[in-house]
Design a protein around this motif. Structure first.
Motif, PDB file in Angstrom:
ATOM      1  N   UNK A  62     -14.295 -61.909 105.635  1.00 36.92           N
ATOM      2  CA  UNK A  62     -13.809 -61.087 104.532  1.00 36.92           C
ATOM      3  C   UNK A  62     -12.333 -61.247 104.228  1.00 36.92           C
ATOM      4  N   UNK A  63     -11.812 -62.468 104.440  1.00 35.61           N
ATOM      5  CA  UNK A  63     -10.384 -62.704 104.200  1.00 35.61           C
ATOM      6  C   UNK A  63     -10.190 -63.872 103.223  1.00 35.61           C
ATOM      7  N   UNK A  64     -10.518 -63.681 101.941  1.00 31.78           N
ATOM      8  CA  UNK A  64     -10.355 -64.766 100.967  1.00 31.78           C
ATOM      9  C   UNK A  64      -8.895 -65.167 100.773  1.00 31.78           C
ATOM     10  N   UNK A  65      -7.958 -64.246 101.049  1.00 31.10           N
ATOM     11  CA  UNK A  65      -6.542 -64.580 100.912  1.00 31.10           C
ATOM     12  C   UNK A  65      -6.143 -65.681 101.886  1.00 31.10           C
ATOM     13  N   UNK A  66      -6.745 -65.677 103.072  1.00 31.99           N
ATOM     14  CA  UNK A  66      -6.485 -66.748 104.031  1.00 31.99           C
ATOM     15  C   UNK A  66      -7.000 -68.073 103.481  1.00 31.99           C
ATOM     16  N   UNK A  67      -8.182 -68.051 102.887  1.00 30.55           N
ATOM     17  CA  UNK A  67      -8.743 -69.270 102.290  1.00 30.55           C
ATOM     18  C   UNK A  67      -7.814 -69.810 101.209  1.00 30.55           C
ATOM     19  N   UNK A  68      -7.308 -68.923 100.368  1.00 30.15           N
ATOM     20  CA  UNK A  68      -6.396 -69.332  99.287  1.00 30.15           C
ATOM     21  C   UNK A  68      -5.124 -69.941  99.870  1.00 30.15           C
ATOM     22  N   UNK A  69      -4.606 -69.332 100.922  1.00 26.01           N
ATOM     23  CA  UNK A  69      -3.391 -69.827 101.573  1.00 26.01           C
ATOM     24  C   UNK A  69      -3.620 -71.238 102.126  1.00 26.01           C
ATOM     25  N   UNK A  70      -4.764 -71.449 102.778  1.00 24.66           N
ATOM     26  CA  UNK A  70      -5.048 -72.750 103.381  1.00 24.66           C
ATOM     27  C   UNK A  70      -5.320 -73.818 102.330  1.00 24.66           C
ATOM     28  N   UNK A  71      -5.881 -73.406 101.200  1.00 25.56           N
ATOM     29  CA  UNK A  71      -6.244 -74.356 100.145  1.00 25.56           C
ATOM     30  C   UNK A  71      -5.062 -74.807  99.300  1.00 25.56           C
ATOM     31  N   UNK A  72      -3.927 -74.154  99.416  1.00 29.65           N
ATOM     32  CA  UNK A  72      -2.817 -74.461  98.510  1.00 29.65           C
ATOM     33  C   UNK A  72      -2.328 -75.904  98.663  1.00 29.65           C
ATOM     34  N   UNK A  73      -2.535 -76.497  99.832  1.00 29.82           N
ATOM     35  CA  UNK A  73      -2.131 -77.892 100.034  1.00 29.82           C
ATOM     36  C   UNK A  73      -3.206 -78.878  99.597  1.00 29.82           C
ATOM     37  N   UNK A  74      -4.352 -78.354  99.176  1.00 34.42           N
ATOM     38  CA  UNK A  74      -5.466 -79.219  98.779  1.00 34.42           C
ATOM     39  C   UNK A  74      -6.012 -78.802  97.415  1.00 34.42           C
ATOM     40  N   UNK A  75      -5.130 -78.330  96.564  1.00 33.39           N
ATOM     41  CA  UNK A  75      -5.535 -77.755  95.276  1.00 33.39           C
ATOM     42  C   UNK A  75      -6.277 -78.760  94.400  1.00 33.39           C
ATOM     43  N   UNK A  76      -5.808 -80.012  94.367  1.00 31.47           N
ATOM     44  CA  UNK A  76      -6.434 -81.016  93.505  1.00 31.47           C
ATOM     45  C   UNK A  76      -7.810 -81.440  94.026  1.00 31.47           C
ATOM     46  N   UNK A  77      -7.942 -81.498  95.350  1.00 29.89           N
ATOM     47  CA  UNK A  77      -9.200 -81.964  95.935  1.00 29.89           C
ATOM     48  C   UNK A  77     -10.298 -80.891  95.886  1.00 29.89           C
ATOM     49  N   UNK A  78      -9.909 -79.621  95.894  1.00 29.10           N
ATOM     50  CA  UNK A  78     -10.893 -78.538  96.000  1.00 29.10           C
ATOM     51  C   UNK A  78     -10.659 -77.471  94.928  1.00 29.10           C
ATOM     52  N   UNK A  79     -10.684 -77.896  93.681  1.00 27.82           N
ATOM     53  CA  UNK A  79     -10.420 -76.968  92.576  1.00 27.82           C
ATOM     54  C   UNK A  79     -11.484 -75.883  92.485  1.00 27.82           C
ATOM     55  N   UNK A  80     -12.762 -76.275  92.575  1.00 28.45           N
ATOM     56  CA  UNK A  80     -13.842 -75.281  92.475  1.00 28.45           C
ATOM     57  C   UNK A  80     -13.807 -74.326  93.652  1.00 28.45           C
ATOM     58  N   UNK A  81     -13.567 -74.843  94.855  1.00 25.49           N
ATOM     59  CA  UNK A  81     -13.533 -73.990  96.042  1.00 25.49           C
ATOM     60  C   UNK A  81     -12.378 -72.995  95.952  1.00 25.49           C
ATOM     61  N   UNK A  82     -11.253 -73.432  95.425  1.00 25.04           N
ATOM     62  CA  UNK A  82     -10.125 -72.524  95.246  1.00 25.04           C
ATOM     63  C   UNK A  82     -10.477 -71.421  94.247  1.00 25.04           C
ATOM     64  N   UNK A  83     -11.220 -71.782  93.217  1.00 23.38           N
ATOM     65  CA  UNK A  83     -11.658 -70.799  92.222  1.00 23.38           C
ATOM     66  C   UNK A  83     -12.599 -69.780  92.869  1.00 23.38           C
ATOM     67  N   UNK A  84     -13.479 -70.276  93.724  1.00 20.80           N
ATOM     68  CA  UNK A  84     -14.398 -69.376  94.434  1.00 20.80           C
ATOM     69  C   UNK A  84     -13.611 -68.418  95.322  1.00 20.80           C
ATOM     70  N   UNK A  85     -12.583 -68.921  96.002  1.00 30.37           N
ATOM     71  CA  UNK A  85     -11.758 -68.067  96.859  1.00 30.37           C
ATOM     72  C   UNK A  85     -11.084 -66.968  96.037  1.00 30.37           C
ATOM     73  N   UNK A  86     -10.604 -67.324  94.853  1.00 27.01           N
ATOM     74  CA  UNK A  86      -9.995 -66.316  93.971  1.00 27.01           C
ATOM     75  C   UNK A  86     -11.028 -65.298  93.508  1.00 27.01           C
ATOM     76  N   UNK A  87     -12.240 -65.768  93.229  1.00 27.09           N
ATOM     77  CA  UNK A  87     -13.317 -64.859  92.836  1.00 27.09           C
ATOM     78  C   UNK A  87     -13.659 -63.908  93.976  1.00 27.09           C
ATOM     79  N   UNK A  88     -13.706 -64.448  95.182  1.00 29.81           N
ATOM     80  CA  UNK A  88     -13.975 -63.616  96.360  1.00 29.81           C
ATOM     81  C   UNK A  88     -12.888 -62.557  96.522  1.00 29.81           C
ATOM     82  N   UNK A  89     -11.648 -62.938  96.280  1.00 29.35           N
ATOM     83  CA  UNK A  89     -10.548 -61.978  96.416  1.00 29.35           C
ATOM     84  C   UNK A  89     -10.688 -60.851  95.389  1.00 29.35           C
ATOM     85  N   UNK A  90     -11.163 -61.191  94.206  1.00 27.79           N
ATOM     86  CA  UNK A  90     -11.421 -60.156  93.203  1.00 27.79           C
ATOM     87  C   UNK A  90     -12.509 -59.208  93.694  1.00 27.79           C
ATOM     88  N   UNK A  91     -13.585 -59.765  94.249  1.00 28.08           N
ATOM     89  CA  UNK A  91     -14.706 -58.955  94.746  1.00 28.08           C
ATOM     90  C   UNK A  91     -14.279 -58.038  95.882  1.00 28.08           C
TER      91      UNK A  91
END
Length: 640
Positions: free
Chosen positions: A398-427
């Motif tokens: 239940x920590x999507x903010x951690x996922x977002x933090x870890x994904x920031x260095x891989x933004x181009x490679x995992x655009x959809x996954x980063x979007x999912x993490x942001x959606x999870x944070x909204x939820x």
């Protein structure tokens, strides 16, 4: 000029792996021969990118026949044999080629070490040795229908050397084994080989491997025992492997004391092999002898230089002992030591899924998002390939903010996954706005995300208040509500459905996710009516409550359940609760009851021994424990 090394392969429907194999060797060898035995996919098209030497051979259930046909097409001085699901390392191969040249024709053939990745993700390693390189002089060929071996066509003794060559093999990953039904095919070919009159020790060894791979451990054990009985040379590499497999078969059959007796003899013969001390520790672990297990696993880790002769499992020298120690210390709530050992696992294998989950779980209990990210980064645990595993583990706690933090260095490679993490944070955290997700909130994308478990039914439930403001999103959301589980869960939280009418699996999953997301008001929706469900569901909910720290509430639910349905952890939960209130007498009584039901779980004996004041009870428990749990350092210390 005559080629120095020719690669000879036999293939069938290998489009998923052939490119990896050929790309690993194309710049290292002089000739590639590919023999196809009936592919119906793109195997031959892939092979044609690397060679024109592609031949068809009708499969006749004989690996040797196919390999000898491939060899007949080779023109090199030496022949290298690889399977499509294998590959090599360039640096290692160059060293091996120099080794052949330095040996100056002293040997007829060379044995390679095969490193087999097993499990779901390659988290375990199994090694074996196989003759894979031989002189292309017409004097050597393969024989046997399966598990083929070299023979001299002149009936002379071949000079074979154990070489430096390493071959990596992914064909034993669970998914691949299931897809190809290798076990059944191999078993049939082995029986054909044995029915032809050979029935030698090596056949029984291989038959044991096939039975073991499909979980028929009694038959596997019988085959291994027969192989060991018929062995002609103790020095053959498969003989020591047979001993390891005998022990593993006995463990799978829960014949622990028989396994320990075999280990005692084997340790005297193979004093520098880690497999036998590890398997002893594994038996201790499986029987709840946690102090004994810790001692054994630490012994292996602290004496790495001693255990330098690997028989079968390289990971039993370091990765698996660290894994078990991480698990034991987590069970004991010694989080610092648990993190230490799980980190060591990931330093050895950065893709170990279980260790990633456990590290995120533990760190999330005590640290901020920034602290966790800093720890993972400073230890160099996260990379481009394993980042999805860390993101999934972050979602699970239940920590999507951690996922977002870890994904920031891989933004181009995992655009959809980063979007999912942001959606999870909204939820979960109510951060963001629904408008930024219009591009992924489409039926086909949401369906894909749910099927791959990046988005779950609880996420959909939590989105219900946001989508009501948009007609486009509402249309998609209403289509999702056609799913029976989503609809049931919606009705439950809106007060239109009783918990008593909800499927048990859905109740348990939803409750676990509500706790992970810290949605305690939704937990109460389930808990307020939980007593209306059956005892099986109540018991599972009690376990969840206890694991989340709601021990008083859990004990109240345990009181509603039948002890006959309790598992080991249920009794341990109750015993620990009694000890926390200094009720040692009650704890001992529960432990005595659990000893009857779970006779071979040492933890209950330990509870009695450490908490009773009754000398007669202690004496009788020690006597019984000594009979059941042979060779226990913990018990020996008590007697001293």
């Amino acid at each position: 000029m005559k080629p120095f090394i020719s690669l000879c392969m036999i293939v069938k429907n290998e489009e998923k792996v052939l490119d990896r194999c050929l790309s690993s060797v194309v710049n290292l060898i002089d000739e590639i021969i590919v023999v196809d035995t009936g592919s119906t996919d793109n195997t031959k098209e892939i092979a044609s990118k690397y060679t024109h030497n592609i031949y068809d051979f009708e499969w006749i259930n004989d690996f040797s026949a196919a390999r000898n046909y491939a060899a007949s097409k080779a023109t090199g001085e030496w022949i290298l044999v690889l399977d499509a699901d294998e590959y090599i390392d360039e640096e290692n191969f160059n060293i091996f080629v120099q080794e052949i040249k330095d040996d100056n024709d002293t040997f007829d053939a060379y044995t390679a070490k095969i490193l087999n990745f097993t499990g779901n993700f390659g988290e375990s390693l199994v090694q074996n040795f196989h003759d894979r390189v031989y002189k292309n002089n017409g004097e050597i060929s393969y024989y046997r229908h399966i598990h083929e071996q070299f023979k001299s066509n002149k009936d002379e003794q071949l000079k074979i050397k154990n070489s430096s060559l390493l071959i990596f093999h992914s064909g034993y990953l669970n998914k691949i084994v299931n897809e190809k039904s290798k076990g059944q095919r191999n078993k049939e070919l082995l029986k054909k080989e044995m029915n032809s009159g050979s029935k030698n020790a090596f056949d029984y060894f291989n038959l044991g491997n096939e039975y073991s791979s499909i979980g028929e451990y009694e038959k596997a054990l019988d085959s291994y025992l027969q192989a060991y009985k018929l062995k002609t040379d103790f020095r053959l590499s498969w003989v020591s492997t047979t001993l390891v497999q005998i022990v593993i078969s006995l463990i799978n059959l829960k014949r622990y004391n028989d396994a320990l007796n075999v280990i005692t003899d084997a340790e005297n013969m193979y004093t520098t092999s880690p497999e036998f001390p590890y398997l002893k520790g594994e038996i201790y672990f499986l029987r709840g002898q946690l102090e004994d297990a810790k001692q054994m696993f630490h012994q292996i880790i602290n004496n790495g230089q001693k255990y330098n002769h690997i028989i079968l499992r390289p990971d039993l020298k370091d990765q698996k002992p660290h894994t078990r120690l991480g698990e034991i210390y987590l069970y004991e709530e010694d989080y610092r030591n648990s993190i230490f050992h799980y980190t060591n696992v990931l330093n050895i294998n950065k893709y170990n899924e279980e260790s990633i989950k456990r590290i995120i779980y533990i760190l999330n209990k005590f640290h901020t998002t920034e602290e966790i990210a800093s720890f993972l980064t400073s230890n160099e645990l996260v990379n481009e390939k394993n980042i999805p595993s860390y993101v999934k583990a972050s979602f699970d706690v239940g920590n999507p903010s951690l996922a977002i933090n870890l994904l920031k260095d891989y933004a181009d490679e995992y655009k959809l996954l980063n979007k999912v993490a942001l959606l999870k944070r909204l939820c979960i955290d109510n951060v963001g706005n629904i408008e930024q997700f219009y591009d992924i909130f489409k039926p086909e994308i949401i369906k894909h995300l749910m099927e791959s478990n990046w988005v779950n039914i609880v996420d959909i439930l939590l989105l219900r208040d946001y989508v009501s403001t948009s007609n486009d999103l509402l249309t998609v959301f209403n289509s999702l509500k056609q799913d029976e589980k989503i609809n049931k869960l919606m009705n439950l939280v809106e007060g239109n459905e009783s918990v008593a009418n909800i499927d048990e699996d859905l109740i348990i999953y939803a409750l676990q996710m509500f706790f992970a997301y810290k949605k305690y008001e939704l937990c109460n929706v389930i808990l307020d009516e939980i007593e209306k469900t059956d005892k099986s569901t109540i018991l599972k909910v009690a376990r969840i409550l206890f694991s989340k720290g709601f021990k008083g509430e859990a004990l109240q639910l345990y009181d509603l359940c039948d002890w006959d349905a309790f598992n080991e952890q249920d009794f341990i939960n109750i015993i620990n609760s009694l000890l926390e209130t200094n009720n040692k007498v009650g704890a001992v009584e529960v432990a005595k009851y659990a000893m009857i039901t779970f006779e071979e779980d040492f933890r209950f004996y330990k509870y009695v021994l450490e908490n009773t004041n009754d000398p007669l009870l202690m004496k009788s428990v020690i006597k019984k424990a000594k009979e059941l749990f042979i060779d226990s350092p913990y018990l020996n210390d008590i007697l001293i």
